[in-house]
Design an enzyme around this catalytic site. Structure first.
Site, PDB file in Angstrom:
ATOM      1  N   GLU A 422      -5.922   1.694  -8.071  1.00 26.27           N
ATOM      2  CA  GLU A 422      -7.307   1.406  -7.645  1.00 26.27           C
ATOM      3  C   GLU A 422      -8.063   2.718  -7.455  1.00 26.27           C
ATOM      4  O   GLU A 422      -8.676   2.961  -6.407  1.00 26.27           O
ATOM      5  CB  GLU A 422      -7.310   0.560  -6.365  1.00 26.27           C
ATOM      6  N   GLU A 489       0.272  -5.584  -8.497  1.00 24.12           N
ATOM      7  CA  GLU A 489       0.344  -6.066  -7.102  1.00 24.12           C
ATOM      8  C   GLU A 489       0.115  -7.561  -7.104  1.00 24.12           C
ATOM      9  O   GLU A 489      -0.929  -8.030  -6.670  1.00 24.12           O
ATOM     10  CB  GLU A 489      -0.716  -5.387  -6.221  1.00 24.12           C
TER      11      GLU A 489
HETATM   12  C1  GAL Z   1      -4.468  -3.174  -2.561  1.00 24.80           C
HETATM   13  C2  GAL Z   1      -3.972  -1.734  -2.519  1.00 24.80           C
HETATM   14  C3  GAL Z   1      -2.668  -1.632  -1.760  1.00 24.80           C
HETATM   15  C4  GAL Z   1      -2.821  -2.327  -0.441  1.00 24.80           C
HETATM   16  C5  GAL Z   1      -3.191  -3.762  -0.671  1.00 24.80           C
HETATM   17  C6  GAL Z   1      -3.328  -4.544   0.622  1.00 24.80           C
HETATM   18  O1  GAL Z   1      -5.797  -3.226  -2.925  1.00 24.80           O
HETATM   19  O2  GAL Z   1      -3.770  -1.255  -3.826  1.00 24.80           O
HETATM   20  O3  GAL Z   1      -2.325  -0.291  -1.575  1.00 24.80           O
HETATM   21  O4  GAL Z   1      -3.812  -1.675   0.250  1.00 24.80           O
HETATM   22  O5  GAL Z   1      -4.435  -3.796  -1.332  1.00 24.80           O
HETATM   23  O6  GAL Z   1      -3.850  -5.804   0.363  1.00 24.80           O
END
Ligand code: GAL
Length: 815
Positions: A422, A489
């Site tokens: 991100e 993620e």
């Molecule tokens: C994502 C980020 C992660 C963590 C996660 C929590 O956007 O890449 O590092 O912060 O959100 O929801």
């Protein structure tokens, strides 16, 4: 000066040379972890050689001073850093000069110091290194004096937050001293690119970098010996005589017929490459061993990921580098236990969010069988936390990225590089710069970036949370049909061990994150994967936010079951890394929470029920799991949804020996549900595999808390090997049945040759300092970590609590 000599010889199985009998390896690497003096705070003159540090605390590395501190709302690390202290710390260590060093080179090797470390030798400043996640090496040779030498390290973590998560502070990874000859292999001086030329023929292209610190050119011969997993030599190759002045890169290529292939399923298929720098007259100038593995990684939109020709789905987990009560100074046993838990769940891949991990992590992944997405950075030049690496990026990214790739290139477990996550405000040009830079060093692995798909340089599009919206993965593919996609993620769910709610909760609607407060759920409603309530009325009113339900019904955008449905049949989708495996400190929704419960395992590494849901989806080992527990006083005759996860085709549920019926998993369904009027006794799920193997899981209703149970993963602890025992402590009734909701204060005392290095209960709201000897159990459990100390006595651990019969365990202390 670096020049390149290319020596190509092809040697095969059977063409074996006899091993020469050179004595010594030419290098000596010893740990410098023991006995450092430490001071928390600024000590202006502590860099000086003769500074009086006798009143400073003595400790062993790795060390994280933040985890030793107290949680405080006003600590500058704030939400990101779990409200733990940061600051400045000084470390000092004396080393005695050895006469045989007169003709040697002496280096100090740091695996990682968080952050902004400045290293001094005898009062002379060597260098400063801002990035806290990368290793570095300094040459001490010209600064050493006969007698006592003093190393001083200033760690400046005074500006916080320096990351979006808990970073820790201090020399939190290993330190070593390396002694070599004047002619030796460089740091990361054996770089191996290995793979399969075709089925049955492996290659390894080896670049060995030799440096010569004498003023005149030296002749050397370079020898490569490949040994198989039993330690038998399978191949040997020698170069001709090579002259080295300054630094020289020497390229060699070996080929191996019928190699045993490495994969996450066959991690034992590793080879050891022994690289020797020989003096043409005989004698070893330097020698080092590199573990390698031959495997073929192919990625395409048509077939997804193929490992050694076999279709493979990434069943992945994101991890941060901290590990509960030890913070970021993670003993090897603690890390190994965590990885073992993931393997047992059926996980085959880990993403190192969002920074390089400790070297031992990758070694364990090679050995235990994980595919690794190795990530260099979170953001780039635009800082994401006020004082993070973004402030140093322009000056340092090339040096850090080179160190990162060269450090990790030989690991068979690493199959993807990731250049960021991100990344704010990145340009396509910058993405190309990073990708091109890596490709120069290693063109054998595809590169991705968490949520970096708007750039054109990466080969695999990484999708973070936005990939969890309905149809988002398929939608992306429609627009970019030639780009393979990976979930970097996916998915995010919340859960707290031992907590249940029958009504589904959505983050935006029911527990918005600070940045979502006031935003309506209505526009989201059709975009998230809705999950029906398990029961129209909330059955469990006793659990309050921010504790989250473990029924796979507390979600951000997509539950675990929908993640799997979206994953398994899309050829262009390689699979995904879940956010996250374990709860990690920091990034909570605000004081007094020290973490958000993203982990399917808590800060102790105790599984929530969602761990077993993944196991049912991912693992082939027959299993059945049932939830919730069966101690619900006051809910007699209330209908409780009982959920079963299994990787067999169905299960039968029993209450007090009476069958409540058999259920089969319908096509596409990933759980079985019974509504069971609560009545104390035994709840048992029984499942059978096609080959008639039976698996069961049962809970008994517990009575009052009366006893303490301790189980340990080690009965003996070696001081030398720095073993750590995990004592799992639970509160039980008089019959030994664990009491699921018991929250009892316990006192832990470690006597004899051991020490307590951490107590944790997994409660995200419990701000007891980690150094305390007293801690409450949370939902019946507590974890105590015990390590051997330098006292030759066996270890006795006594655990007591008011109104409970105390418990005791003896551990043998080994040298
Ligand atoms: C994502 C980020 C992660 C963590 C996660 C929590 O956007 O890449 O590092 O912060 O959100 O929801």
């Amino acid at each position: 000066m670096t020049t390149t000599t290319i020596v190509k010889t092809f040697l095969f199985w059977g063409l074996l040379f006899s091993l020469s009998a050179f004595a010594g390896t030419g290098r000596e690497q010893v740990t410098l972890d023991r006995s450092w003096r430490f001071y928390l705070g600024e000590a202006e003159h502590a860099y000086k050689k003769d500074y009086d540090d006798s009143h400073w605390r003595m400790l062993d590395l790795p060390h994280d001073w933040s985890i030793e501190g107290e949680y405080d709302k006003n600590n500058p690390a704030g939400i990101s850093g779990a409200f733990l202290p940061t600051g400045i710390g000084w470390y000092r260590k004396k080393i005695e000069y050895r006469p045989d060093w007169n003709t040697k080179r002496v280096y100090i090797l740091f695996d990682g110091v968080y952050m902004n470390s400045t290293v001094y030798i005898n009062g002379k400043k060597l260098r400063t290194r801002p990035y806290g996640y990368i290793g570095f090496q300094y040459d001490l040779t010209d600064h050493l004096v006969p007698g006592t030498n003093t190393i001083a390290v200033k760690v400046d973590h005074s500006k916080a937050p320096s990351g979006r998560w808990y970073t820790g502070s201090g020399i939190y990874r290993h330190v070593n001293l390396l002694v070599t000859n004047q002619v030796h292999l460089s740091r990361h001086g054996v770089q191996v690119k290995s793979g399969l030329e075709r089925l049955g023929l492996a290659f390894a292209r080896i670049t060995s970098t030799v440096e010569n610190h004498t003023p005149s050119s030296q002749s050397i011969v370079l020898e490569q010996v490949l040994k198989d997993r039993e330690g038998h030599m399978v191949l040997k190759q020698r170069s001709g005589e090579i002259k080295v002045l300054g630094k020289e890169d020497i390229d060699q290529e070996i080929k191996l017929k019928n190699p045993l292939l490495w994969s996450a399923e066959s991690p034992e298929n590793r080879y050891v490459l022994q690289t020797k720098v020989l003096n043409p007259e005989g004698g070893v100038l330097d020698e080092r061993s590199t573990v390698i593995g031959f495997r073929k990684i192919e990625v395409s939109v048509e077939e997804g990921l193929r490992v050694n020709g076999k279709k493979t789905i990434i069943k992945g987990m994101c991890m941060h580098h901290d590990a509960g009560p030890v913070g970021t100074a993670v003993p090897e046993d603690v890390l190994r236990r965590r990885l073992k838990l993931l393997r047992e769940m059926g996980c085959n891949a880990i993403r190192t969010t969002h920074n390089p991990f400790a070297p031992e992590f990758y070694r364990m992944c090679d050995e235990m069988g994980f595919y690794v997405m190795d990530e260099a950075f979170d953001g780039w030049e635009v800082a994401k936390a006020e004082h993070d690496y973004g402030n140093y990026f322009e000056e340092w990214w090339k040096k850090d990225l080179e160190e990162f790739i060269k450090r990790d290139i030989n690991h068979p477990s690493i199959i993807f590089w990731s250049i960021g996550n991100e990344v704010r405000g990145f340009t396509d040009k910058r993405q190309h710069e990073l990708v091109d830079f890596i490709k120069e060093l290693d063109d054998s692995r595809p590169i991705t970036q968490g949520e970096g798909s708007k750039g054109t340089a990466i080969e695999i599009a990484g999708m973070n949370g936005h990939g969890e919206f309905k149809g988002a993965i398929a939608g992306f593919h429609k627009k970019h049909p030639s780009k393979p996609v990976i979930g970097t993620e996916i998915t995010h769910t919340y859960q707290t061990r031992g907590v249940y709610r029958t009504k589904t909760s959505y983050r935006r609607r029911d527990f918005p994150a600070p940045w979502e407060k006031g935003q309506s759920f209505a526009p989201m409603k059709d975009k998230v994967y809705l999950i029906p309530d398990l029961f129209e009325k909330e059955v469990f009113t006793e659990y309050e936010l921010p504790y989250q339900s473990s029924y796979d019904n507390s979600i951000v955008r997509m539950g675990i079951r929908d993640y799997w449905k979206e994953t398994k049949d899309k050829p262009y989708f390689l699979g995904a890394f879940r956010w996250t495996a374990f709860d990690y400190l920091g990034e909570s929704f605000g004081w007094p929470a020290r973490t958000a419960p993203f982990g399917i395992l808590d800060l102790c590494g105790f599984p929530t029920d969602n761990y077993y849901l993944y196991q049912a989806i991912w693992s082939d080992k027959p299993m059945v799991h049932v939830l919730p527990h069966w101690t619900h006083p006051g809910k007699e005759n209330v209908n409780i949804p009982v959920v079963v996860y299994t990787n067999t085709d169905g299960a039968e549920l029993f209450l007090n020996g009476k069958s409540l019926g058999k259920k089969k998993l319908k096509e596409g369904e990933l759980q079985l549900v019974w509504q069971v009027p609560y009545c104390p006794g035994e709840l048992k799920a029984v499942a059978q595999t096609a080959s008639r193997q039976t698996v069961t899981k049962a809970y008994k209703t517990a009575g009052n808390p009366e006893t303490i149970k301790i189980s340990t993963d080690r009965k003996s602890l070696s001081y030398q090997d720095r073993d750590v025992a995990h004592l799992e402590v639970s509160i039980a009734d008089s019959k030994g049945i664990e009491v699921p909701r018991a929250n009892r204060e316990l006192h832990v005392e470690v006597k004899g040759g051991g020490e307590l290095i951490g107590l944790e209960n997994g409660d995200i709201l419990d701000l007891t300092p980690h150094m305390a000897q007293n801690r409450r159990t949370f939902n019946g459990k507590l974890l105590a970590l015990v390590r051997a100390v330098d006292t030759n006595e066996d270890i006795e651990v006594l655990i007591s609590g008011k109104g409970l019969a105390p418990a005791r365990i003896l551990l043998e202390r080994l040298p």
